[in-house]
Design an enzyme around this catalytic site. Structure first.
Site, PDB file in Angstrom:
ATOM      1  N   TYR A 125       0.935  -1.415  -0.273  1.00 46.23           N
ATOM      2  CA  TYR A 125       0.008  -0.052  -0.028  1.00 46.23           C
ATOM      3  C   TYR A 125       0.864   1.043   0.002  1.00 46.23           C
ATOM      4  O   TYR A 125       1.227   1.616   1.023  1.00 46.23           O
ATOM      5  CB  TYR A 125      -0.910  -0.114   1.199  1.00 46.23           C
ATOM      6  CG  TYR A 125      -2.030  -0.981   1.484  1.00 46.23           C
ATOM      7  CD1 TYR A 125      -2.226  -1.812   0.066  1.00 46.23           C
ATOM      8  CD2 TYR A 125      -2.637  -1.364   2.431  1.00 46.23           C
ATOM      9  CE1 TYR A 125      -3.117  -2.797   0.096  1.00 46.23           C
ATOM     10  CE2 TYR A 125      -3.504  -2.551   2.194  1.00 46.23           C
ATOM     11  CZ  TYR A 125      -3.959  -3.337   1.118  1.00 46.23           C
ATOM     12  OH  TYR A 125      -4.701  -4.476   1.305  1.00 46.23           O
ATOM     13  N   GLY A 159     -17.626  -2.240  -1.247  1.00 43.01           N
ATOM     14  CA  GLY A 159     -17.554  -1.993  -2.882  1.00 43.01           C
ATOM     15  C   GLY A 159     -16.177  -1.695  -3.140  1.00 43.01           C
ATOM     16  O   GLY A 159     -16.211  -1.336  -4.523  1.00 43.01           O
TER      17      GLY A 159
HETATM   18  N1  LIG Z   1      -6.396  -8.616   0.459  1.00 41.00           N
HETATM   19  C1  LIG Z   1      -6.486  -7.906  -0.822  1.00 41.00           C
HETATM   20  O1  LIG Z   1      -6.168  -8.077  -1.854  1.00 41.00           O
HETATM   21  C2  LIG Z   1      -7.125  -6.652  -0.766  1.00 41.00           C
HETATM   22  C3  LIG Z   1      -7.668  -5.779  -1.638  1.00 41.00           C
HETATM   23  C4  LIG Z   1      -8.181  -4.649  -1.333  1.00 41.00           C
HETATM   24  C5  LIG Z   1      -8.415  -4.017  -0.244  1.00 41.00           C
HETATM   25  N2  LIG Z   1      -8.236  -4.897   0.701  1.00 41.00           N
HETATM   26  C6  LIG Z   1      -8.091  -4.137   2.600  1.00 41.00           C
HETATM   27  O2  LIG Z   1      -9.602  -4.046   2.751  1.00 41.00           O
HETATM   28  C7  LIG Z   1      -9.666  -2.737   2.967  1.00 41.00           C
HETATM   29  C8  LIG Z   1     -11.093  -2.240   2.503  1.00 41.00           C
HETATM   30  O3  LIG Z   1     -11.220  -2.413   1.154  1.00 41.00           O
HETATM   31  P1  LIG Z   1     -11.065  -1.195   0.355  1.00 41.00           P
HETATM   32  O4  LIG Z   1     -10.784   0.141   1.221  1.00 41.00           O
HETATM   33  O5  LIG Z   1     -10.545  -1.434  -0.649  1.00 41.00           O
HETATM   34  O6  LIG Z   1     -12.837  -0.824   0.085  1.00 41.00           O
HETATM   35  P2  LIG Z   1     -13.971  -0.350   0.974  1.00 41.00           P
HETATM   36  O7  LIG Z   1     -13.641  -0.713   2.508  1.00 41.00           O
HETATM   37  O8  LIG Z   1     -15.354  -1.077   0.379  1.00 41.00           O
HETATM   38  O9  LIG Z   1     -14.145   1.195   0.767  1.00 41.00           O
HETATM   39  C9  LIG Z   1     -13.469   1.852   1.288  1.00 41.00           C
HETATM   40  C10 LIG Z   1     -13.925   3.359   1.168  1.00 41.00           C
HETATM   41  O10 LIG Z   1     -15.173   3.566   1.745  1.00 41.00           O
HETATM   42  C11 LIG Z   1     -15.452   4.854   2.471  1.00 41.00           C
HETATM   43  N3  LIG Z   1     -16.215   4.634   3.527  1.00 41.00           N
HETATM   44  C12 LIG Z   1     -15.853   3.812   4.594  1.00 41.00           C
HETATM   45  N4  LIG Z   1     -16.852   3.503   5.671  1.00 41.00           N
HETATM   46  C13 LIG Z   1     -17.884   4.395   5.271  1.00 41.00           C
HETATM   47  C14 LIG Z   1     -19.036   4.840   5.573  1.00 41.00           C
HETATM   48  N5  LIG Z   1     -19.327   4.518   6.914  1.00 41.00           N
HETATM   49  N6  LIG Z   1     -19.788   5.623   4.810  1.00 41.00           N
HETATM   50  C15 LIG Z   1     -19.456   5.908   3.704  1.00 41.00           C
HETATM   51  N7  LIG Z   1     -18.345   5.849   3.127  1.00 41.00           N
HETATM   52  C16 LIG Z   1     -17.586   4.842   3.760  1.00 41.00           C
HETATM   53  C17 LIG Z   1     -14.152   5.456   2.688  1.00 41.00           C
HETATM   54  O11 LIG Z   1     -14.368   6.727   2.376  1.00 41.00           O
HETATM   55  P3  LIG Z   1     -13.240   7.823   2.862  1.00 41.00           P
HETATM   56  O12 LIG Z   1     -12.029   7.489   2.059  1.00 41.00           O
HETATM   57  O13 LIG Z   1     -13.885   8.998   2.376  1.00 41.00           O
HETATM   58  O14 LIG Z   1     -13.033   7.885   4.243  1.00 41.00           O
HETATM   59  C18 LIG Z   1     -13.076   4.424   1.941  1.00 41.00           C
HETATM   60  O15 LIG Z   1     -12.360   5.245   1.040  1.00 41.00           O
HETATM   61  C19 LIG Z   1      -8.428  -2.022   2.436  1.00 41.00           C
HETATM   62  O16 LIG Z   1      -8.479  -0.722   2.886  1.00 41.00           O
HETATM   63  C20 LIG Z   1      -7.455  -2.969   2.619  1.00 41.00           C
HETATM   64  O17 LIG Z   1      -6.778  -3.057   3.990  1.00 41.00           O
HETATM   65  C21 LIG Z   1      -7.381  -5.770   0.727  1.00 41.00           C
END
Ligand SMILES: NC(=O)c1ccc[n+]([C@@H]2O[C@H](COP(=O)([O-])OP(=O)(O)OC[C@H]3O[C@@H](n4cnc5c(N)ncnc54)[C@H](OP(=O)(O)O)[C@@H]3O)[C@@H](O)[C@H]2O)c1
Length: 286
Positions: A53, A211
């Site tokens: 990251y 998502g």
């Molecule tokens: N293992 C893997 O291959 C892999 C792949 C992808 C992700 N991940 C991990 O999974 C975590 C989560 O996935 P992601 O970050 O891709 O996607 P996500 O959690 O689906 O979406 C993240 C976004 O959601 C917004 N958000 C969070 N809580 C919210 C709420 N209560 N209301 C409205 N918006 C909200 C945030 O906005 P703001 O930025 O405005 O706060 C953030 O940018 C990552 O951060 C990472 O640690 C792992």
């Protein structure tokens, strides 16, 4: 916050995903630190990161360093915080993601993560993604060696199918602590892996649970039932989504990403939201 177990370690039911604070579109460091501190204030104790990251070839491990600094500068007790990192993915700096599952590389990557996190043993180390060029058993063998050497306290895998979960559990001698796969209203095909984790008593960490970074804000617009239940409960569709995931199994710990304090605080509230059987059935069918 109510807790669940990852390999016997209690963590708050909602974790924090660190990725949005270090890849494209990342905020300045002060806002990221405020976000991490707000998560800790809200009872979050699991913080998910990865060496990959980062943005450019010069800032590998940006997110690990950021999280280590933010946890160190938090005023309160952080003894219960579990930082979960990963190795096996790389970003050469041109925006792409590459994979290296060679045992020697994974051991090198773990040593570098140990240094950046400033710890003697990593709380939870996850193999990021299977490498088709390397036998899975060889990659997981490296994770087992790290566990046996005491460099990591808990071992996890990510982006694994049911066969790989069983194989990893066996190679690790029954010590597989967690599986991190994508699961959200828009991406539901990890349900068999979730069910297997429930059966094995292994923690299941749904990633991109809302998502993904680009589309998390649109969740209510894309999935009307989530917006309907949210309206009736007086909470956000994102909070309903996380409560729906929590209800899918006793070992589920979602890791919503955040780059703003408001979003992680809103998400953390899902630990207090218990949906009814009718609501869950409607969301499953949505
Ligand atoms: N293992 C893997 O291959 C892999 C792949 C992808 C992700 N991940 C991990 O999974 C975590 C989560 O996935 P992601 O970050 O891709 O996607 P996500 O959690 O689906 O979406 C993240 C976004 O959601 C917004 N958000 C969070 N809580 C919210 C709420 N209560 N209301 C409205 N918006 C909200 C945030 O906005 P703001 O930025 O405005 O706060 C953030 O940018 C990552 O951060 C990472 O640690 C792992």
């Amino acid at each position: 916050m109510r807790t669940r177990s990852i390999g016997g370690v209690a963590v708050g039911e909602i974790g924090l995903g660190g990725m949005p604070m270090s890849i494209e579109g990342r905020p300045d460091e002060q806002r990221s630190v405020r976000t991490i501190h707000a998560a800790l204030d809200a009872g979050v104790t699991l913080i998910d990161t990865a060496d990959a990251y980062h943005l450019t070839a010069n800032d590998v491990g940006h997110n690990e360093t950021l999280i280590a600094r933010a946890v160190a500068s938090y005023g309160g007790d952080t003894s219960e915080v579990l930082i979960a990192t990963k190795g096996g993915h790389l970003r050469p700096g041109d925006g792409s993601w590459t994979i290296d599952g060679r045992p020697e590389y994974l051991k090198e990557a773990c040593d570098a993560s140990l240094k950046r996190l400033g710890v003697e043993a990593i709380g939870l180390y996850q193999h990021h993604r299977p490498d088709p060029a390397v036998p899975y058993a060889d990659s997981i063998g490296a994770i087992r060696d790290l566990l046996d050497a005491g460099k990591i306290r808990l071992a996890g895998i990510s982006n694994a199918n049911p066969d790989q979960i069983r194989q990893a559990h066996e190679i690790l001698g029954g010590r597989l602590a967690s599986v991190q796969n994508q699961l959200s209203p828009a991406f539901r095909s990890s349900e068999p892996e979730l069910d297997l984790c429930t059966e094995l008593g292994v923690a299941f960490l749904p990633y991109s649970p809302l998502g993904g970074i680009a589309r998390a804000g649109e969740l209510g617009g894309r999935f009307g039932e989530f917006a309907r239940v949210a309206g009736e409960r007086g909470v956000s569709p994102q909070r309903v989504c996380l409560a729906w995931l929590l209800a899918k199994g006793p070992t589920v710990v979602p890791i919503p990403g955040a780059s703003r304090p408001e979003t992680i605080v809103d998400s953390a509230g899902a630990a207090d939201l218990t949906l009814t059987a009718d609501e869950l059935a409607a969301l499953d069918a949505a």
